[in-house]
Design a protein around this motif. Structure first.
Motif, PDB file in Angstrom:
ATOM      1  N   PHE A 462       5.364 -24.706  15.760  1.00  0.00           N
ATOM      2  CA  PHE A 462       4.581 -24.970  16.865  1.00  0.00           C
ATOM      3  C   PHE A 462       2.867 -24.438  16.716  1.00  0.00           C
ATOM      4  CE2 PHE A 462       2.918 -25.597  20.959  1.00  0.00           C
ATOM      5  CZ  PHE A 462       2.840 -27.225  21.198  1.00  0.00           C
ATOM      6  N   SER A 463       3.066 -23.271  16.864  1.00  0.00           N
ATOM      7  CA  SER A 463       1.877 -22.564  17.011  1.00  0.00           C
ATOM      8  C   SER A 463       1.076 -22.602  15.778  1.00  0.00           C
ATOM      9  CB  SER A 463       1.958 -21.088  17.304  1.00  0.00           C
ATOM     10  OG  SER A 463       2.663 -20.349  16.352  1.00  0.00           O
ATOM     11  N   VAL A 464       1.584 -22.874  14.649  1.00  0.00           N
ATOM     12  CA  VAL A 464       0.782 -22.979  13.365  1.00  0.00           C
ATOM     13  C   VAL A 464       0.466 -24.311  13.299  1.00  0.00           C
ATOM     14  CG1 VAL A 464       0.948 -23.164  10.997  1.00  0.00           C
ATOM     15  CG2 VAL A 464       2.270 -21.320  12.054  1.00  0.00           C
ATOM     16  N   GLY A 465       1.194 -25.373  13.650  1.00  0.00           N
ATOM     17  CA  GLY A 465       0.399 -26.851  13.623  1.00  0.00           C
ATOM     18  C   GLY A 465      -0.391 -27.000  14.745  1.00  0.00           C
ATOM     19  N   ILE A 466      -0.627 -26.299  15.919  1.00  0.00           N
ATOM     20  CA  ILE A 466      -1.449 -26.395  16.869  1.00  0.00           C
ATOM     21  C   ILE A 466      -2.816 -25.829  16.468  1.00  0.00           C
ATOM     22  CG2 ILE A 466      -2.354 -25.341  19.070  1.00  0.00           C
ATOM     23  CD1 ILE A 466      -0.992 -28.025  19.428  1.00  0.00           C
ATOM     24  N   GLU A 467      -2.796 -24.806  15.727  1.00  0.00           N
ATOM     25  CA  GLU A 467      -3.729 -24.220  14.977  1.00  0.00           C
ATOM     26  C   GLU A 467      -4.461 -24.885  14.172  1.00  0.00           C
ATOM     27  OE1 GLU A 467      -5.171 -19.880  12.833  1.00  0.00           O
ATOM     28  OE2 GLU A 467      -3.062 -20.355  13.330  1.00  0.00           O
ATOM     29  N   GLU A 468      -3.685 -25.598  13.298  1.00  0.00           N
ATOM     30  CA  GLU A 468      -4.428 -26.482  12.080  1.00  0.00           C
ATOM     31  C   GLU A 468      -4.958 -27.733  12.832  1.00  0.00           C
ATOM     32  OE1 GLU A 468      -1.427 -27.426   9.326  1.00  0.00           O
ATOM     33  OE2 GLU A 468      -1.410 -25.607   8.556  1.00  0.00           O
ATOM     34  N   PHE A 469      -4.396 -28.160  13.988  1.00  0.00           N
ATOM     35  CA  PHE A 469      -4.758 -29.395  14.782  1.00  0.00           C
ATOM     36  C   PHE A 469      -6.124 -28.877  15.338  1.00  0.00           C
ATOM     37  CE2 PHE A 469      -4.823 -31.809  18.735  1.00  0.00           C
ATOM     38  CZ  PHE A 469      -4.857 -33.047  18.146  1.00  0.00           C
ATOM     39  N   ASN A 470      -6.225 -27.660  15.937  1.00  0.00           N
ATOM     40  CA  ASN A 470      -7.538 -27.461  16.600  1.00  0.00           C
ATOM     41  C   ASN A 470      -8.649 -27.245  15.677  1.00  0.00           C
ATOM     42  OD1 ASN A 470      -6.471 -27.426  19.160  1.00  0.00           O
ATOM     43  ND2 ASN A 470      -5.838 -25.192  19.221  1.00  0.00           N
ATOM     44  N   LYS A 471      -8.300 -26.661  14.368  1.00  0.00           N
ATOM     45  CA  LYS A 471      -9.294 -26.608  13.279  1.00  0.00           C
ATOM     46  C   LYS A 471      -9.578 -28.094  12.463  1.00  0.00           C
ATOM     47  CE  LYS A 471      -8.269 -21.915  12.141  1.00  0.00           C
ATOM     48  NZ  LYS A 471      -7.607 -20.887  11.034  1.00  0.00           N
ATOM     49  N   MET A 472      -8.801 -28.988  12.980  1.00  0.00           N
ATOM     50  CA  MET A 472      -9.145 -30.495  12.280  1.00  0.00           C
ATOM     51  C   MET A 472      -8.648 -30.161  10.783  1.00  0.00           C
ATOM     52  SD  MET A 472      -9.945 -32.501  14.473  1.00  0.00           S
ATOM     53  CE  MET A 472     -10.199 -33.884  13.459  1.00  0.00           C
ATOM     54  N   ASP A 473      -7.262 -29.418  10.508  1.00  0.00           N
ATOM     55  CA  ASP A 473      -6.968 -29.091   9.084  1.00  0.00           C
ATOM     56  C   ASP A 473      -5.642 -30.020   8.985  1.00  0.00           C
ATOM     57  OD1 ASP A 473      -6.208 -28.366   6.703  1.00  0.00           O
ATOM     58  OD2 ASP A 473      -5.637 -26.224   7.186  1.00  0.00           O
TER      59      ASP A 473
END
Length: 590
Positions: A462-473
Motif C-alpha cells: 500500500f505505502s509503495v503504491g501510494i508513493e508511486e500514485f503521488n509521483k504520477m508513476d
C-alpha cells in the motif's frame, strides 16, 4: 419499538430536520440550539440537513434500541489487524493521507469536537461553546485539567499552535479544511475564539472534528519540539484515551490506556495492539486462528465476507460506506494522454488520448464488477459524491454520464483512436494492493472481454503504491477515498488542480498537473464550499461532479460499504460504530 413505529418516527425527524429557511445563515437554529456542552440530536440533524448530508440511513441508528451486550469486563488487550497495509507510515495528523491512519490517531489524539454514532456533535476537549447571532464567531471553552500523554498541560495555546501549523500548506496537507477561518484568538488559558469568513453549518461537526477533518486534531507543541517530525509521525503525543508505547515502520502499533484521560470511565480496555497485515489469506488466517479479534484498516476483501459470515465465532456488521473507488488513468502516459482538459467536451472527443480514456470508462461493467469482485457489497459509481452525502448524491448520473456502460460505444471509440478490436494497444499496468489484486483481475478481464486489450495487474504494498500514485508513476491504478461525508471531501480533496491527492509529488516540469485539471471544476468546487443555501450548493456540487465524470478525471468504479468484522468476544457498543472509524475507548472484551 416496532419497525413501523420506528420508520414513522424516523420519517418525521427527517421532515423536521429539512424544515428550515435556507436564507437564514444559521439555517433556522437559534444561539441556544448551538451553544452549551452538547448539541442536541434535533440541532445536529438540522445542521446535517442544512449541509445536505442527512439521509434516512443516518436518522435510523439513533432511534433503534441498543442491542444487548454479552457479559463484558473492563481491561484486557484487544489484538487488531490493520488490513491491506504492510506498514503504518505516519500518524502525524498534518501528514495523514489515508483513512487507515486516522482510524488509529482518532484513539490517540483529540479534537475540540467529536461525533458519535447517533450523529450528535459532542465536545471532545471542548466543554462548552457559544455562537454569535450571525454564525460567524465561535467561542469555545476547553475542559480544565487536560494533559498530554507526556505530562504537559493542554490548553488554548495548543489550539492556537495547532491552527497555525495546520493552516500552513507547507506544514499540513489539510489547510483547506480550515480555509474559512478568518482569525483565531486566545481569550484565556481555557477559551479560544474562532471568527469565520462566512457562516459554515459544518464547522463544529467537520472542521473541529478530531478524526476525518484532521486539521484541528490537537498536537503537542512540546513533544513536536522534543521528538522532531519523523518520530512524532511514528509515536504522536496527544490527549486521547490511548497513548502509543511502541511503533516502528513495518511493525505493530501498541496503544496503552491513558490513565489521565479526562473521562475516568474510559477507555475500558487496557490496550490495543494493531498489526499491519497485507494480503487476503494472511488476514483471514489471523482472525480465524484467533491471533486477532478485530479488523480495521483498508476495506475488507470482498471474497472474505461470506466466508466470515459463515463463521459462528465472528460478527460481520455491514453499513453504507462513505467513499469512492476508481480506475485512475495517467494523462501523461500514451495512449491515454490528455495535456489540456479545459477544452469543450466535443473538442476533447476529437483527441485520440481522450477517446481512449472515454473508451476505458465506458467499458467498465460496474454491475458485473460489484458482483464478481465485491460479491455484491458495493454500489456502482460515476462520480466522487457518494450516497452518504445525502441529497448531494446524484441518482441520475448513472444514466446521464459519458461514463455510462456502453460496450459498443467503447469499442467504436477505441477503433477511432487507432486500435480496432484492441489491435496494437499496448499492455497497461494496473496497480493494486495485494488485497485488491483479485478486484484488479476482474477489471482486467472486463477490459479483455469488452475491448480486447490486455491489462497486467501489478500488486504493490500500500505505502509503495501510494508513493508511486503521488509521483504520477503509474499507468492505471485501482484506488480511491474513504471517510467522505461532505462534498468538500470528494471535490476539494480530489478533483481540483491543487487537490492534496492530485499528484502532489510529481515532477512539475514534466507534468504541469497531476491526474486531472479543469478550470471550471476548480471554480465550482471553491464556490460550493462557501455556499450556504443547500439547494444552490447541491446544484454546484452536481455540476462539478458531472464534469469530472464526463471529462474522465478517472474511470469511477464503485462506492464501498463499511464492513466491520470482529470476534464475538469483542463488544462494540452502538455509539462506537461509526462508518470509517474505529473508536476503541468504549469497547470491551467478554
Amino acid at each position: 419499538m416496532k419497525n413501523d413505529d420506528l420508520m414513522k418516527r424516523a420519517q418525521q425527524e427527517l421532515r423536521d430536520a429539512y424544515d428550515f429557511d435556507p436564507r437564514d445563515p444559521m439555517f433556522g437554529l437559534s444561539r441556544d440550539d448551538m451553544r452549551g456542552n452538547k448539541i442536541s440530536r434535533r440541532a445536529t440533524l438540522r445542521l446535517l440537513a442544512a449541509g445536505g448530508a442527512l439521509t434516512m440511513a443516518q436518522v435510523l441508528p439513533g432511534l433503534r434500541p441498543k442491542p444487548a451486550m454479552a457479559a463484558a469486563h473492563g481491561g484486557g488487550i484487544l489484538n487488531a489487524a490493520w488490513a491491506g497495509v504492510a506498514e503504518i507510515t505516519t500518524l502525524d495528523p498534518a501528514q495523514i493521507g489515508q483513512v487507515l491512519q486516522f482510524q488509529i490517531t482518532s484513539n490517540v489524539l483529540s479534537g475540540l469536537m467529536h461525533i458519535n454514532n447517533d450523529l450528535v456533535a459532542e465536545g471532545d476537549l471542548a466543554e462548552s461553546w457559544d455562537v454569535s447571532e450571525d454564525g460567524l464567531v465561535y467561542t469555545i471553552k476547553m475542559r480544565d485539567g487536560l494533559t498530554f500523554h507526556n505530562g504537559d498541560v493542554c490548553n488554548a495555546d495548543d489550539v492556537i499552535f495547532t491552527y497555525n501549523r495546520s493552516s500552513d500548506p507547507d506544514q499540513s496537507r489539510h489547510s483547506s479544511v480550515i480555509a474559512n477561518v478568518a482569525n483565531v484568538e486566545k481569550l484565556n488559558d481555557l477559551e479560544v475564539r474562532f471568527t469565520l469568513k462566512a457562516p459554515q453549518a459544518s464547522f463544529l461537526t467537520k472542521a473541529l472534528e478530531r478524526a476525518s477533518g484532521r486539521a484541528m486534531t490537537i498536537v503537542s507543541r512540546g513533544a513536536l519540539e522534543e521528538m522532531g517530525l519523523a518520530q512524532y509521525g511514528l509515536t504522536p503525543v496527544g490527549t486521547g484515551p490511548f497513548r502509543i508505547t511502541e511503533h516502528e515502520l513495518g511493525g505493530r502499533v501498541v496503544l496503552e490506556k491513558f490513565e489521565n484521560y479526562f473521562d475516568p470511565e474510559r477507555p475500558k480496555l487496557d490496550g490495543v495492539i494493531i498489526q499491519p497485515v497485507d494480503g487476503t489469506e494472511p488476514l483471514a488466517a489471523a482472525i480465524e486462528a484467533g491471533d486477532v479479534d478485530y479488523i480495521g484498516g483498508n476495506p475488507l476483501p470482498g471474497e472474505l465476507v461470506d466466508r466470515f459470515k459463515s463463521n459462528s465465532d465472528l460478527t460481520v456488521d455491514i453499513k453504507p460506506g462513505p467513499g469512492f473507488q476508481s480506475i485512475w488513468m495517467n494523462p501523461w502516459v500514451e495512449p491515454m494522454q490528455v495535456a489540456d482538459f479545459n477544452k469543450p467536451l466535443d473538442e476533447l472527443k476529437q483527441e485520440n488520448g481522450f477517446k481512449v480514456r472515454l473508451a476505458l470508462a465506458k467499458a467498465l461493467d460496474r454491475d458485473l464488477f460489484v458482483q464478481q469482485a465485491l460479491f455484491g457489497n458495493g454500489i456502482p459509481a460515476y462520480g466522487s459524491i457518494n450516497a452518504a452525502m445525502g441529497f448531494y448524491y446524484d441518482n441520475g448520473l448513472a444514466e446521464t454520464s459519458e461514463q455510462a456502460f456502453d460496450p459498443e460505444g467503447a469499442q467504436a471509440l477505441l477503433a477511432e483512436a487507432g486500435f480496432p478490436g484492441g489491435e496494437g494497444f499496448p499492455t497497461l499496468r494496473l496497480q493494486t494492493t495485494p488485497n485488491t489484486r483479485r478486484a484488479g483481475l476482474v477489471v482486467a478481464n472486463i477490459y479483455k472481454q469488452v475491448l480486447g486489450i490486455s491489462v497486467e495487474v501489478d500488486p504493490k504494498e500500500f505505502s509503495v503504491g501510494i508513493e508511486e500514485f503521488n509521483k504520477m508513476d503509474f499507468d492505471l491504478r485501482l484506488g480511491g477515498s474513504g471517510g467522505d461525508y461532505d462534498p468538500d471531501d470528494g471535490l476539494i480533496d480530489w478533483m481540483m488542480t491543487s487537490s492534496k491527492f492530485n499528484g502532489p509529488f510529481r515532477d512539475t516540469a514534466e507534468m504541469p498537473f497531476g491526474f486531472f485539471s479543469e478550470a471550471e471544476v476548480d471554480a465550482l468546487s471553491v464556490e460550493q464550499s462557501v455556499t450556504a443555501d443547500p439547494e444552490a450548493r447541491r446544484a454546484l456540487v452536481q455540476q462539478a461532479n458531472k464534469l469530472t465524470s464526463d471529462k474522465v478525471c478517472c474511470g469511477f468504479l464503485y462506492h464501498p460499504v463499511d464492513i466491520l468484522v470482529h470476534s464475538n468476544r469483542v463488544n462494540v457498543p452502538t455509539e462506537s460504530r461509526i462508518p470509517g472509524l474505529h473508536d476503541f475507548d468504549r469497547m470491551t472484551l467478554s
